[in-house]
Every structure is written in structure tokens, then in C-alpha cells.
Write an enzyme that holds these catalytic residues in place. Structure first.
Site, PDB file in Angstrom:
ATOM      1  N   LYS A 114      63.964 -13.398  45.295  1.00 45.83           N
ATOM      2  CA  LYS A 114      62.646 -13.668  44.703  1.00 45.83           C
ATOM      3  C   LYS A 114      62.507 -13.123  43.271  1.00 45.83           C
ATOM      4  O   LYS A 114      63.001 -13.751  42.352  1.00 45.83           O
ATOM      5  CB  LYS A 114      61.547 -13.153  45.638  1.00 45.83           C
ATOM      6  CG  LYS A 114      61.506 -13.984  46.938  1.00 45.83           C
ATOM      7  CD  LYS A 114      60.166 -13.962  47.632  1.00 45.83           C
ATOM      8  CE  LYS A 114      60.100 -15.051  48.690  1.00 45.83           C
ATOM      9  NZ  LYS A 114      60.395 -14.598  50.045  1.00 45.83           N
TER      10      LYS A 114
ATOM     11  N   ASP B 171      65.856  -5.733  54.048  1.00 43.93           N
ATOM     12  CA  ASP B 171      65.532  -6.988  53.370  1.00 43.93           C
ATOM     13  C   ASP B 171      64.328  -6.724  52.472  1.00 43.93           C
ATOM     14  O   ASP B 171      63.194  -6.704  52.924  1.00 43.93           O
ATOM     15  CB  ASP B 171      65.236  -8.091  54.395  1.00 43.93           C
ATOM     16  CG  ASP B 171      64.877  -9.425  53.729  1.00 43.93           C
ATOM     17  OD1 ASP B 171      64.606  -9.426  52.511  1.00 43.93           O
ATOM     18  OD2 ASP B 171      64.844 -10.454  54.436  1.00 43.93           O
TER      19      ASP B 171
ATOM     20  N   PHE C 120      60.694 -12.208  59.053  1.00 43.62           N
ATOM     21  CA  PHE C 120      60.988 -13.411  58.265  1.00 43.62           C
ATOM     22  C   PHE C 120      62.144 -13.098  57.335  1.00 43.62           C
ATOM     23  O   PHE C 120      62.032 -12.262  56.442  1.00 43.62           O
ATOM     24  CB  PHE C 120      59.790 -13.916  57.450  1.00 43.62           C
ATOM     25  CG  PHE C 120      60.140 -15.192  56.735  1.00 43.62           C
ATOM     26  CD1 PHE C 120      60.049 -16.420  57.375  1.00 43.62           C
ATOM     27  CD2 PHE C 120      60.633 -15.165  55.433  1.00 43.62           C
ATOM     28  CE1 PHE C 120      60.445 -17.591  56.738  1.00 43.62           C
ATOM     29  CE2 PHE C 120      61.027 -16.339  54.788  1.00 43.62           C
ATOM     30  CZ  PHE C 120      60.926 -17.551  55.445  1.00 43.62           C
TER      31      PHE C 120
HETATM   32  C1  LIG Z   1      61.313 -15.238  51.052  1.00 43.55           C
HETATM   33  C2  LIG Z   1      62.059 -14.333  51.928  1.00 43.55           C
HETATM   34  C3  LIG Z   1      63.352 -14.639  52.372  1.00 43.55           C
HETATM   35  C4  LIG Z   1      64.021 -15.978  52.081  1.00 43.55           C
HETATM   36  O1  LIG Z   1      64.152 -16.228  50.726  1.00 43.55           O
HETATM   37  P1  LIG Z   1      64.417 -17.745  50.234  1.00 43.55           P
HETATM   38  O2  LIG Z   1      64.706 -17.593  48.771  1.00 43.55           O
HETATM   39  O3  LIG Z   1      63.162 -18.510  50.501  1.00 43.55           O
HETATM   40  O4  LIG Z   1      65.571 -18.265  50.998  1.00 43.55           O
HETATM   41  C5  LIG Z   1      64.025 -13.703  53.137  1.00 43.55           C
HETATM   42  N1  LIG Z   1      63.456 -12.524  53.452  1.00 43.55           N
HETATM   43  C6  LIG Z   1      62.216 -12.192  53.046  1.00 43.55           C
HETATM   44  C7  LIG Z   1      61.657 -10.853  53.413  1.00 43.55           C
HETATM   45  C8  LIG Z   1      61.467 -13.085  52.285  1.00 43.55           C
HETATM   46  O5  LIG Z   1      60.231 -12.769  51.920  1.00 43.55           O
END
Ligand SMILES: *Cc1c(COP(=O)(O)O)cnc(C)c1O
Length: 401
Positions: A255, A226, A141
Site C-alpha cells: 500500500k 502484515d 484480511f
Molecule cells: C490491502 C491489504 C492486503 C492486500 O493488498 P493488495 O495490494 O490489495 O493485494 C493484505 N493485507 C492487508 C492487511 C491489507 O490491508
């Protein structure tokens, strides 16, 4: 109709149904607790998917935001502002890196990482134009843009949003041989979550991240971690990669970087890698704005003390000890995670993740399900041990019902 029912009915009429929220309407929040429009209190065991690592209404973050609101909130990057240099310097230092490219949301930062890796591939590595390949993991994700969903393996996230962006190859997460076979001379990056959050808090097999680091180093490929959800204290370290003493070439952050106050994301890397950009080649009107920098600077200062990482370690050990006791008791099939972060696979006959989440809500605990019968737990790192234990009591009672 109750305030709750009225608010939900109106939202259903006038907002796109791209979410299926639990039927609670939050009006205020403090620390690990939220209060709804009826005055009921709930323990927040999701923390905005780890955006709220430092809790709701964190004094330091709110004060930093308020002070900055009174001074200047937006300049655009057409001009310098007086929080920008500090933000970039201190974030780079926290990451042990050299340069920062600030954006707003996580998806934008992932997009930025993809663009950076491709440009690095063409300008530095010497990949033929248009041939750059990025290797990613199944069940990833990374966000919701058209390019990012192009390499998602989740039909819900991907179907009906094509045509898809080419240039990505998907390999099974945790499989070293598949990764080794996928990386070729045109590969510019391997993009991974060090722990897969949305997939159900999947921790890769021991040695996997070290293998990825070594493979990418030897083959001249960028390792992009990520850490949007796993980073900034959640797992007991500043970065989840640290659990294997691995330093990637690029961190993607978001985040918690904005403390749940403002959206702040960033790509952090070396001068060689982020140095590929020239003026006009990438940008964002709000990226690196003064309000974002002020809040993120406070987040960075809080992380520098190490106290939140330590809390996540201590409370996380306790959480995983308690959850471990539930495994094999009939209601829980497996528990995974690190630090104050857990994915719990409920025995499907006990209910779907959604049903368990609704029953927990009725008892004053808010969690979020993911795929099928899995729920995840990620309370703010400021949660007290007593509140965490109370939340676990509610979970035990729900599973015993
Ligand atoms: C939440 C998340 C994203 C996307 O972040 P948004 O601010 O919702 O665009 C990307 N990678 C990971 C691992 C995430 O948990």
C-alpha cells in the site's frame, strides 16, 4: 444522462461486479481532496485504504516518479539496476532488518511471506517435508489469492473459491490461550495484522503482540506482521507493532510503500530467513522495478523524517477525542483505532455502513463501510486539521439526521 451516470452505467456493463463503488466518478485529486467529473469536490477519508498516506499528487513522489520515468522503468531482475541496492538497503534499515524481497501487490507479498516461512521451516527449523503449519487469526484480511482466501474466515471472500490450500490454522484474534494451544512443533509462522483493518480497525488487547512475540521466540516460530495497511505512518508509528515495542521476524509491507503512485510491496526480514531463497525459486517480472524503487525510496525518505508519524499521532489524538464524544450519544456504539485510523460502529437502526457512506458522500466526504454498520476513517496523513474537523462536522450532521 449525466457524465457520472453514463460512466457508471458503462462500467457496470463492461467490468466484473467484484466491487460496489460509491456512485462518484473521480477525475482528479490533490492532497486530501478529490474532484469528480461534474466538478464536485470530496474530502478523501479513505486514502486508498492507506495507500495514499502522503496524499494525492504528493509533489515529492510525483517528481521522483517523473524523473525515473525519463531514465529507465523496467529491467526485470535478469539485470541489476541503479535504484535497486539503495531501495533494499534503505527499506531494510527503516525496518531494522537485513534483507528485502520486493514484489508489487500486498497479496503477492503475503504469498511471499508464506513461501518464505515454509522454506525456512523445512531448511532451517527442520520441519518434515509437507508438514509446515502457519497459524493465522480469525477475521483476518491478507489479500485475494486462492491460498490467502483459503485461510480467510469471511464467507464472501472464501466461498466458491475452493479447493483450499491446506497448512493453515485459524485462532481467534487476541486470544493468547488459543494461540498457545495452536502452535506445535510443525508450526513455522504466526501471521497476523497488528491491527485488523478490514475487520473494522480492531486493536488487539494490550499485551497481545508482546505475547505473540515471546511465544514465537520461545517456540522457534516466525512472527510475521502484515503491516500492509497498519504500517508506514498510519497509526502514528512507522509500524503498528511499535506500540507494544515489538519487533516481528518479518514485516509484510505494501500500500503506502508505493505512495499511491505505483504498486510496491515487500517482505523484509533477517538474512537468516530471507537467505533461504536460491535463484529461480521465487520472483516477479515487475517486483523491484526502477520506477517502483524510485518512488519507494522517496516514501522511505519521507518516513525517516518522522513528520508524518507525528502528524498521525497529533491529528489521530484529536480524531479519537472527537469520535469518543459521539459514543453513547445514540448513533455510535463504539469507536476503535490508533493514530489517523478509526473504525466506527454505527447503531444499526441509524443505517447500514453503506447508507451512512452514501449520506456522507452527498455532503462531500468519502469513506468506506466494512461489515454491516461499521465505517472506517483513514484520511491521508497530510490532511489539515481544518479539513479533518470539517469532515467530522459532516459525520456528526449525518448521524444526527
Ligand atoms: C490491502 C491489504 C492486503 C492486500 O493488498 P493488495 O495490494 O490489495 O493485494 C493484505 N493485507 C492487508 C492487511 C491489507 O490491508
Amino acid at each position: 444522462m449525466s457524465n457520472t451516470a453514463a460512466a457508471i452505467a458503462t462500467a457496470e456493463t463492461h467490468s466484473a461486479h467484484n466491487y460496489h463503488p460509491l456512485p462518484v466518478v473521480v477525475a482528479s485529486a490533490d492532497g486530501a481532496w478529490m474532484t469528480d467529473v461534474e466538478g464536485r469536490r470530496y474530502l478523501d477519508m479513505l486514502a486508498g485504504y492507506s495507500a495514499l498516506n502522503f496524499g494525492h499528487g504528493n509533489r515529492r513522489l510525483i517528481d521522483a516518479a517523473k524523473a525515473q520515468l525519463e531514465r529507465v522503468t523496467l529491467t526485470s531482475r535478469a539485470f541489476h539496476h541503479d535504484r535497486f541496492a539503495d531501495f533494499c538497503t534503505q527499506l531494510a534499515e527503516l525496518c531494522g532488518m537485513e534483507m528485502v524481497l520486493p514484489m508489487n501487490t500486498g497479496a503477492e507479498a503475503v504469498e511471499t511471506a508464506v513461501k518464505t516461512a515454509r522454506k525456512w521451516g523445512y531448511k532451517i527449523k527442520g520441519v518434515p517435508d509437507g508438514q509446515a503449519k502457519i497459524v493465522v487469526a480469525a477475521d483476518n484480511f491478507h489479500g485475494r489469492t486462492t491460498t490467502i482466501v483459503s485461510f480467510s474466515t469471511d464467507p464472501e471472500a472464501r466461498a466458491d473459491f475452493g479447493p483450499y490450500t491446506p497448512g493453515f490454522q485459524v485462532v481467534p484474534y487476541g486470544d493468547v490461550d488459543a494461540l498457545d494451544a495452536a502452535v506445535d512443533e510443525n508450526t513455522v509462522a504466526v501471521l497476523l495484522e497488528p491491527i485488523q483493518g478490514e475487520a473494522g480497525v480492531l486493536v488487539p488487547p494490550p499485551g497481545y503482540l508482546s505475547f505473540v512475540r515471546e511465544l514465537t521466540r520461545v517456540r522457534n516460530v516466525l512472527f510475521i506482521a502484515d503491516e500492509i495497511q497498519s504500517g508506514l505512518g498510519r497509526t502514528g508509528k512507522t509500524f503498528a507493532c511499535e506500540h507494544e515495542d515489538v519487533v516481528p521476524d518479518m514485516y509484510v509491507l505494501g500500500k503506502a510503500l508505493g505512495g499511491g503512485v505505483v504498486p510496491v510491496s515487500a517482505v523484509v526480514s533477517s538474512a537468516e530467513v530471507l537467505g533461504v531463497f536460491r535463484p529461480g525459486e521465487h520472483g516477479s517480472t515487475f517486483g523491484g522495478n526502477p520506477l517502483a524503487c524510485a518512488v519507494a525510496l522517496e516514501v522511505i525518505a519521507m518516513l525517516r523524517s518522522g513528520e508524518y508519524q507525528q502528524r498521525a499521532t497529533e491529528l489521530g489524538d484529536h480524531l479519537h477525542h472527537e469520535l469518543g464524544l459521539l459514543v453513547g450519544g445514540g448513533a455510535v456504539e463504539a469507536v476503535r483505532g490508533r493514530g489517523l485510523w478509526a473504525g466506527i460502529d454505527i447503531t444499526p437502526s441509524r443505517g447500514t455502513g453503506r447508507q451512512i457512506s452514501e449520506r456522507l458522500m452527498d455532503r462531500g466526504v468519502l469513506v468506506k463501510d466494512t461489515h454491516g454498520s461499521t465505517i472506517r476513517i483513514a484520511p491521508p496523513l497530510v490532511i489539515s486539521k481544518e479539513d479533518l474537523d470539517w469532515g467530522l462536522d459532516q459525520l456528526r450532521d449525518v448521524l444526527a439526521d
